[in-house]
Scaffold this motif. Structure first.
Motif, short mmCIF file in Angstrom:
data_model
loop_
_atom_site.label_atom_id
_atom_site.label_comp_id
_atom_site.label_asym_id
_atom_site.label_seq_id
_atom_site.Cartn_x
_atom_site.Cartn_y
_atom_site.Cartn_z
N ASP A 138 71.43 39.13 51.09
CA ASP A 138 71.83 38.64 52.71
C ASP A 138 73.00 39.34 52.33
O ASP A 138 73.91 39.42 53.31
N TRP A 139 74.08 38.65 51.19
CA TRP A 139 75.01 39.64 51.34
C TRP A 139 74.79 41.06 51.32
O TRP A 139 76.03 41.53 52.26
N TYR A 140 74.19 41.51 50.86
CA TYR A 140 74.08 42.77 50.95
C TYR A 140 73.54 43.54 52.04
O TYR A 140 74.46 45.04 52.53
N THR A 141 73.28 42.64 52.54
CA THR A 141 72.37 42.60 54.78
C THR A 141 73.56 42.54 55.01
O THR A 141 74.65 44.09 56.12
N LEU A 142 74.64 41.74 54.73
CA LEU A 142 75.99 41.83 55.91
C LEU A 142 76.77 42.90 55.54
O LEU A 142 77.95 43.49 56.23
N CYS A 200 80.63 43.62 54.67
CA CYS A 200 81.38 42.93 54.73
C CYS A 200 80.95 42.33 53.10
O CYS A 200 80.12 41.99 52.44
N ARG A 201 82.29 42.61 52.63
CA ARG A 201 82.39 41.89 51.20
C ARG A 201 83.26 40.25 50.74
O ARG A 201 83.18 40.50 49.87
N PHE A 202 83.14 39.90 51.26
CA PHE A 202 83.64 38.87 50.88
C PHE A 202 82.96 37.73 51.23
O PHE A 202 82.70 37.67 52.00
N GLN A 203 83.04 36.58 50.50
CA GLN A 203 82.04 35.45 50.86
C GLN A 203 83.13 34.01 50.37
O GLN A 203 83.84 33.87 49.33
N PHE A 244 75.89 36.44 41.48
CA PHE A 244 75.17 37.26 41.40
C PHE A 244 75.23 38.50 42.13
O PHE A 244 74.90 39.06 42.17
N GLY A 245 75.53 37.97 43.33
CA GLY A 245 75.79 38.76 44.73
C GLY A 245 76.46 40.35 44.50
O GLY A 245 75.98 41.31 44.95
N ALA A 246 77.07 39.73 43.70
CA ALA A 246 78.85 41.09 44.35
C ALA A 246 78.28 41.58 43.24
O ALA A 246 78.53 42.76 43.42
N HIS A 247 77.18 41.42 41.64
CA HIS A 247 77.22 42.59 41.44
C HIS A 247 75.85 43.09 41.24
O HIS A 247 76.12 44.60 41.48
N TYR A 248 75.05 42.99 42.82
CA TYR A 248 74.19 43.59 42.91
C TYR A 248 75.04 44.42 44.38
O TYR A 248 74.02 45.74 44.42
N GLY A 272 81.48 50.17 45.57
CA GLY A 272 81.01 48.06 45.47
C GLY A 272 81.97 46.90 45.67
O GLY A 272 80.87 46.16 44.93
N PHE A 273 82.65 46.82 45.41
CA PHE A 273 83.39 46.04 44.82
C PHE A 273 83.24 44.38 46.22
O PHE A 273 83.38 45.11 47.15
N ALA A 274 83.40 43.31 45.38
CA ALA A 274 83.34 42.21 46.53
C ALA A 274 83.38 41.30 45.62
O ALA A 274 83.54 41.50 43.97
#
Length: 455
Positions: A202-206, A212-215, A227-231, A245-247
């Protein structure tokens, strides 16, 4: 790329920010309200100024519609999405219709029950409208939120293609998550184990669609966020572009009542829903209005949309006037208005005045619906079976001691009038209001009110 099969080329949108580093300013504000204990990266506030300045000014939070309404625990994150706009950021609310059918293992000691598909769809529609309404209530000056539904992409994903996407997700990292480790001992289905892969996707899609790189996440979401940030970082590195790829993101603390009980739909602290049919504006208002001073101060800083300097001023005034419930009143009014609008706040204030504005309750001017909402439940009695005040006292006394004995000490009131004679006939009983003939207001002691409905 798999995404292009169903979404097309996603254009990165931008919003104009009046600040040089809106994310850093936003995070500093969060830290002033309550020191950040959980973020990814862990030292986000001190070592990543440059990276935060480079990412697009979008942030998101997800809401799985596992019920027909959000609750106060969700409100903390929702309000922080809203407040992000004050810093030039653009909030995205992701409705997890697809992931609600899987079940998030975070914060749970056992497997969730799977909801029927039609219930999840209905819940998603209700939660979407609720998010829109709360954003609108909070401010008329800001843009409406971006609302997306992960069913729009996950439902369309072919199983083989999705598993190929998961090639960039490492099993070891998944197994090291505290939530997963705790559940492995008692049993964890593959269904719930796979939840983190879908949240990461989901995060990668956004990030592809909006940049969007902030959750924002709840207290138990740090593992998913990591986990999502590493992906995202791994996918960006695979593309061999200039994007590093910074998130990043932050997790908010658990909301508890004054006794330390979690405020959620299935927890010991009791549910505080954002749907007026499930928790009335009056009861939402009263929860905040009756908080202990220390808890009220904590929640004011966490939940209020007012700037930090204004809140500091309120706290100083409150501490100089302890016992006048200054912070409690401000917080109760603000939250009730944001959740239920001006009309809901007006109802809450009128009900509060009716119940606690004088020595005895006066429900004059309230509608039957408002009276019933105030009490949530009624004591249903058949009038022909209650021939005396003593009998009525016994049927409405739920604590220790028999009602017909305790009433002799003056602890029992009917429609505001003390009743001390157990043999008195209820023929003299008046309805609580002329237009509410089937309702009677009972009071034990000073504040223990009950509503009898005659059936």
């Amino acid at each position: 790329m798999f995404l292009s099969k169903w979404m097309g080329d996603a254009a990165i949108k931008t919003v104009r920010s009046p600040r040089a580093n809106p994310f850093l300013d936003y995070i500093k504000d969060l830290d002033k309200r309550k020191p950040l204990k959980h973020s990814y990266p862990a030292d986000l506030l001190t070592k990543f100024d440059y990276e935060l300045k480079q990412i697009q000014p979008y942030l998101y939070a997800g809401f799985d519609p596992t019920a027909e309404s959000l609750h106060v625990g969700n409100l903390l994150i929702l309000l922080n999405l809203i407040r992000s706009q004050q810093f030039g950021l653009r909030p995205i609310a992701l409705i997890g219709e697809f992931t609600a059918s899987i079940g998030d293992p975070s914060g749970k000691k056992s497997e969730r029950d799977l909801l029927p598909s039609d219930v999840i769809v209905s819940n998603a529609q209700s939660v979407t409208e609720q998010v829109r309404r709360i954003f609108a209530n909070a401010s008329s000056d800001t843009e409406p939120p971006i609302i997306v539904n992960n069913n729009d992409w996950l439902e369309k994903a072919a199983l083989r293609d999705f598993f190929r996407e998961c090639k960039s997700m490492q099993l070891g990292k998944m197994l090291r998550m505290k939530t997963i480790k705790n559940r492995l001992e008692k049993g964890l289905s593959y269904t719930e184990f796979s939840y983190q892969t879908m949240q990461a996707y989901d995060w990668y899609t956004l990030s592809e669609k909006f940049g969007c790189r902030f959750q924002l996440g709840g207290y138990d979401q740090l593992g998913h966020l990591d986990f999502g940030a590493h992906y995202i970082k791994k996918r960006c590195n695979q593309s061999q572009g200039t994007d590093n790829g910074f998130a990043a993101g932050v997790c908010f603390p658990i909301l508890t009542d004054s006794a330390g009980n979690k405020l959620g739909k299935s927890e010991g602290g009791g549910a505080l829903w954002l749907d007026p049919k499930k928790t009335s504006p009056f009861h939402l208002y009263q929860f905040f209005a009756q908080l202990h001073d220390d808890k009220a101060e904590e929640l004011l800083l966490l939940l209020s949309l007012r700037n930090f300097e204004d809140l500091e001023s309120s706290l100083v005034k409150h501490r100089k006037n302890l016992g006048k419930w200054i912070v409690q009143t401000e917080l109760a009014m603000e939250i009730t208005k944001v959740v239920h609008g001006e009309e809901g706040l007006d109802t809450a204030l009128r009900c509060t005045k009716a119940m606690f504005g004088s020595k005895k309750a006066d429900l004059t001017g309230l509608s039957k619906e408002e009276v019933l909402q105030m009490f949530r439940t009624t004591v249903d009695l058949k009038k022909e079976e209650v021939i005396s005040m003593g009998k009525l006292a016994d049927l409405t006394r739920f604590g220790s001691g028999k009602g017909h004995l305790l009433m002799k000490n003056g602890a029992f009131s009917v429609n505001g009038a003390k009743k001390v004679d157990p043999t008195e006939s209820i023929n003299s009983l008046l309805s609580v209001l002329p237009e509410l003939e089937d309702l009677t207001l009972i009071r034990w002691g000073k504040r223990d009110y009950q509503l009898v409905r005659w059936i």
